[in-house]
Scaffold this motif. Sequence first.
Motif, PDB file in Angstrom:
ATOM      1  N   ALA A  38     122.303  90.271  61.823  1.00 41.57           N
ATOM      2  CA  ALA A  38     121.611  90.978  62.904  1.00 41.57           C
ATOM      3  C   ALA A  38     120.347  91.656  62.381  1.00 41.57           C
ATOM      4  N   LYS A  39     120.433  92.264  61.197  1.00 38.87           N
ATOM      5  CA  LYS A  39     119.251  92.890  60.599  1.00 38.87           C
ATOM      6  C   LYS A  39     118.188  91.855  60.259  1.00 38.87           C
ATOM      7  N   LEU A  40     118.614  90.700  59.758  1.00 38.83           N
ATOM      8  CA  LEU A  40     117.678  89.633  59.426  1.00 38.83           C
ATOM      9  C   LEU A  40     116.973  89.109  60.668  1.00 38.83           C
ATOM     10  N   ILE A  41     117.705  88.973  61.761  1.00 38.50           N
ATOM     11  CA  ILE A  41     117.103  88.528  63.025  1.00 38.50           C
ATOM     12  C   ILE A  41     116.088  89.556  63.508  1.00 38.50           C
ATOM     13  N   GLN A  42     116.428  90.827  63.408  1.00 33.89           N
ATOM     14  CA  GLN A  42     115.502  91.882  63.831  1.00 33.89           C
ATOM     15  C   GLN A  42     114.238  91.888  62.973  1.00 33.89           C
ATOM     16  N   LEU A  43     114.386  91.727  61.664  1.00 32.79           N
ATOM     17  CA  LEU A  43     113.213  91.676  60.785  1.00 32.79           C
ATOM     18  C   LEU A  43     112.345  90.455  61.087  1.00 32.79           C
ATOM     19  N   THR A  44     112.972  89.335  61.399  1.00 33.58           N
ATOM     20  CA  THR A  44     112.219  88.135  61.752  1.00 33.58           C
ATOM     21  C   THR A  44     111.434  88.352  63.032  1.00 33.58           C
ATOM     22  N   LYS A  45     112.050  89.008  64.025  1.00 34.90           N
ATOM     23  CA  LYS A  45     111.338  89.306  65.277  1.00 34.90           C
ATOM     24  C   LYS A  45     110.127  90.204  65.013  1.00 34.90           C
ATOM     25  N   ILE A  46     110.304  91.182  64.137  1.00 37.80           N
ATOM     26  CA  ILE A  46     109.195  92.089  63.829  1.00 37.80           C
ATOM     27  C   ILE A  46     108.077  91.337  63.115  1.00 37.80           C
ATOM     28  N   ASN A  47     108.421  90.442  62.191  1.00 36.34           N
ATOM     29  CA  ASN A  47     107.404  89.666  61.487  1.00 36.34           C
ATOM     30  C   ASN A  47     106.648  88.729  62.428  1.00 36.34           C
ATOM     31  N   VAL A  48     107.359  88.085  63.351  1.00 39.45           N
ATOM     32  CA  VAL A  48     106.701  87.211  64.337  1.00 39.45           C
ATOM     33  C   VAL A  48     105.795  88.043  65.230  1.00 39.45           C
ATOM     34  N   LEU A  49     106.277  89.201  65.653  1.00 30.32           N
ATOM     35  CA  LEU A  49     105.465  90.090  66.483  1.00 30.32           C
ATOM     36  C   LEU A  49     104.221  90.557  65.730  1.00 30.32           C
ATOM     37  N   GLN A  50     104.372  90.877  64.453  1.00 37.56           N
ATOM     38  CA  GLN A  50     103.229  91.296  63.635  1.00 37.56           C
ATOM     39  C   GLN A  50     102.185  90.185  63.571  1.00 37.56           C
ATOM     40  N   ALA A  51     102.610  88.956  63.379  1.00 39.28           N
ATOM     41  CA  ALA A  51     101.664  87.836  63.320  1.00 39.28           C
ATOM     42  C   ALA A  51     100.992  87.613  64.659  1.00 39.28           C
ATOM     43  N   ARG A  52     101.748  87.676  65.750  1.00 37.48           N
ATOM     44  CA  ARG A  52     101.156  87.458  67.083  1.00 37.48           C
ATOM     45  C   ARG A  52     100.155  88.551  67.450  1.00 37.48           C
ATOM     46  N   VAL A  53     100.545  89.804  67.205  1.00 37.87           N
ATOM     47  CA  VAL A  53      99.644  90.912  67.539  1.00 37.87           C
ATOM     48  C   VAL A  53      98.377  90.836  66.697  1.00 37.87           C
ATOM     49  N   SER A  54      98.523  90.525  65.413  1.00 32.73           N
ATOM     50  CA  SER A  54      97.344  90.401  64.551  1.00 32.73           C
ATOM     51  C   SER A  54      96.425  89.293  65.023  1.00 32.73           C
TER      52      SER A  54
END
Length: 95
Positions: A38-54
């Motif tokens: 669950a933590k890994l999935i959450q970190l992956t979502k944050i990384n994808v969001l970081q790339a999209r927002v950037s």
Amino acid sequence: MRKKQAYVLVTTVIILGALSTVFVLQNIAFNEQLRAQAKLIQLTKINVLQARVSLLYATNGDKSLMFDGIMATVDDQEICVSIQGRQLKVPLLVK
């Protein structure tokens, strides 16, 4: 005759106790594995969001994005992420 019955009963109780212990330990290990995933999935979502927002910030100048219930806004050179009532700050990938 009774000595044999007691001997079988004690052996059965010991075996059942060992099996119960193994079951409890297996359950604990399984729950820890689920938490880690669950933590890994959450970190992956944050990384994808970081790339999209950037990427959106670099191309369109957009300063906010909503993705899978996670709100992110650009503030200076950081991205502020609101996830489950917590605030995280991750660096902007573009300058």
